[in-house]
Enzyme design. Structure first.
Site, PDB file in Angstrom:
ATOM      1  N   GLY A  34       0.881  -1.271   0.042  1.00 34.56           N
ATOM      2  CA  GLY A  34      -0.038  -0.013  -0.143  1.00 34.56           C
ATOM      3  C   GLY A  34       0.740   1.289   0.059  1.00 34.56           C
ATOM      4  N   ASP A  36       2.379   2.534   2.352  1.00 33.42           N
ATOM      5  CA  ASP A  36       3.892   2.333   2.959  1.00 33.42           C
ATOM      6  C   ASP A  36       4.720   1.869   2.021  1.00 33.42           C
ATOM      7  OD1 ASP A  36       5.507   1.887   5.191  1.00 33.42           O
ATOM      8  OD2 ASP A  36       4.554  -0.039   5.810  1.00 33.42           O
ATOM      9  N   THR A 124      -7.671   2.402   5.597  1.00 29.62           N
ATOM     10  CA  THR A 124      -9.094   2.220   4.899  1.00 29.62           C
ATOM     11  C   THR A 124      -8.419   1.076   3.810  1.00 29.62           C
ATOM     12  OG1 THR A 124      -8.707   3.921   3.457  1.00 29.62           O
ATOM     13  CG2 THR A 124      -9.978   4.463   5.301  1.00 29.62           C
TER      14      THR A 124
HETATM   15  N1  AR6 Z   1      -0.854   7.795  -2.392  1.00 29.88           N
HETATM   16  C1  AR6 Z   1      -1.967   7.942  -1.307  1.00 29.88           C
HETATM   17  N2  AR6 Z   1      -2.592   7.051  -0.785  1.00 29.88           N
HETATM   18  C2  AR6 Z   1      -2.313   5.608  -1.304  1.00 29.88           C
HETATM   19  C3  AR6 Z   1      -1.192   5.305  -1.906  1.00 29.88           C
HETATM   20  C4  AR6 Z   1      -0.423   6.233  -2.364  1.00 29.88           C
HETATM   21  N3  AR6 Z   1       0.855   6.175  -3.118  1.00 29.88           N
HETATM   22  N4  AR6 Z   1      -1.304   4.091  -2.071  1.00 29.88           N
HETATM   23  C5  AR6 Z   1      -2.211   3.553  -1.570  1.00 29.88           C
HETATM   24  N5  AR6 Z   1      -2.907   4.451  -1.023  1.00 29.88           N
HETATM   25  P1  AR6 Z   1      -3.177   0.964   2.849  1.00 29.88           P
HETATM   26  P2  AR6 Z   1      -3.688   0.609   5.778  1.00 29.88           P
HETATM   27  C6  AR6 Z   1      -4.187   4.553  -0.284  1.00 29.88           C
HETATM   28  O1  AR6 Z   1      -3.638  -0.511   2.717  1.00 29.88           O
HETATM   29  O2  AR6 Z   1      -5.264   0.153   5.272  1.00 29.88           O
HETATM   30  C7  AR6 Z   1       0.507  -1.966   4.591  1.00 29.88           C
HETATM   31  O3  AR6 Z   1       1.210  -3.058   4.236  1.00 29.88           O
HETATM   32  C8  AR6 Z   1      -5.196   3.255  -0.227  1.00 29.88           C
HETATM   33  O4  AR6 Z   1      -5.921   3.299  -1.435  1.00 29.88           O
HETATM   34  O5  AR6 Z   1      -1.801   1.339   2.579  1.00 29.88           O
HETATM   35  O6  AR6 Z   1      -3.570   1.688   6.709  1.00 29.88           O
HETATM   36  C9  AR6 Z   1       1.279  -1.439   5.883  1.00 29.88           C
HETATM   37  O7  AR6 Z   1       2.620  -1.712   5.975  1.00 29.88           O
HETATM   38  C10 AR6 Z   1      -5.923   3.435   1.155  1.00 29.88           C
HETATM   39  O8  AR6 Z   1      -7.043   4.556   0.805  1.00 29.88           O
HETATM   40  O9  AR6 Z   1      -3.069   1.102   4.529  1.00 29.88           O
HETATM   41  C11 AR6 Z   1       0.362  -1.927   6.753  1.00 29.88           C
HETATM   42  O10 AR6 Z   1       0.899  -3.389   7.119  1.00 29.88           O
HETATM   43  C12 AR6 Z   1      -5.049   4.046   2.211  1.00 29.88           C
HETATM   44  O11 AR6 Z   1      -3.824   4.552   1.282  1.00 29.88           O
HETATM   45  C13 AR6 Z   1      -0.959  -2.040   6.223  1.00 29.88           C
HETATM   46  O12 AR6 Z   1      -0.739  -1.787   4.688  1.00 29.88           O
HETATM   47  C14 AR6 Z   1      -4.525   3.306   3.040  1.00 29.88           C
HETATM   48  O13 AR6 Z   1      -4.208   1.907   2.560  1.00 29.88           O
HETATM   49  C15 AR6 Z   1      -1.685  -0.763   6.694  1.00 29.88           C
HETATM   50  O14 AR6 Z   1      -3.002  -0.799   6.007  1.00 29.88           O
END
Ligand code: AR6
Length: 175
Positions: A34, A36, A124
């Site tokens: 994601g 991260d 999310t």
């Molecule tokens: N820019 C902005 N938003 C983004 C980007 C980006 N480049 N990429 C994804 N999103 P997530 P979580 C959005 O899954 O739910 C990781 O593996 C995405 O569409 O990144 O908090 C960590 O290491 C969503 O709306 O984070 C943890 O293990 C939002 O960012 C776990 O994921 C958050 O999605 C955290 O899960």
């Protein structure tokens, strides 16, 4: 008054030229998928090196808490890594923990003199927190924080998809 200090953008948080971007990390602080994964990839190894130092010192980061590192190769000066709750039906303090993520990140940004900060929609994605409820919590915490200080004057919510962008647009227009 506060309303124009809250902005929404659709796109990739790693591209933004703001003082601080926030990462939706996990407790290990060692990176993941994601947003991260995108932040570590774009920001380079300096960010991970600092995460490892923090991890060695305090053993990672608890859910709802936040830590800060360099922005590495990013345009942002710093990255704040916060750990959102995994959504598990809503009876495990998920709402409170997500509020803590926003409040603790804003506090850390304030302590570092940031004028602008951009958040992804924490929890999310992979962590499955309902998007509208998460957006309400994000807007609520940012609004409360902006009312009680004058250093941070721009909070940007970065939405990665149309659905999330529309949710924030409606909530901010109604606010
Ligand atoms: N820019 C902005 N938003 C983004 C980007 C980006 N480049 N990429 C994804 N999103 P997530 P979580 C959005 O899954 O739910 C990781 O593996 C995405 O569409 O990144 O908090 C960590 O290491 C969503 O709306 O984070 C943890 O293990 C939002 O960012 C776990 O994921 C958050 O999605 C955290 O899960």
């Amino acid at each position: 008054m506060n309303k124009n200090k809250l902005n929404i953008i659709k796109g990739d948080i790693t591209k933004l030229a703001v003082d601080i971007i926030v990462n939706a990390a996990n407790k290990s602080l060692l990176g993941g998928g994601g947003v991260d994964g995108a932040i570590h990839k774009a920001g380079g190894s300096e960010i991970l090196d600092e995460c490892i130092k923090i991890r060695n010192k305090q053993g990672g980061c608890k859910t709802g808490e936040a830590v800060i590192t360099t922005g590495g190769k990013l345009k942002a000066n710093y990255v704040i890594h916060t750990v959102g709750p995994v959504w598990n039906g809503g009876k495990n303090h998920e709402e409170e923990l997500l509020s803590n993520c926003y409040r603790n990140s804003l506090t850390l940004a304030y302590e570092h003199g940031a004028k602008s900060i951009a958040f992804p929609c924490i929890s999310t994605g992979i962590y499955r927190f309902p998007k509208e409820l998460a957006a309400k919590i994000a807007i609520d915490e940012a609004t409360k924080f902006l009312q009680r200080q004058e250093i941070i004057n721009e909070v940007i919510f970065v939405c990665f998809d149309d659905e999330t962008y529309n949710i924030y647009s409606i909530l901010l227009n109604d606010a």
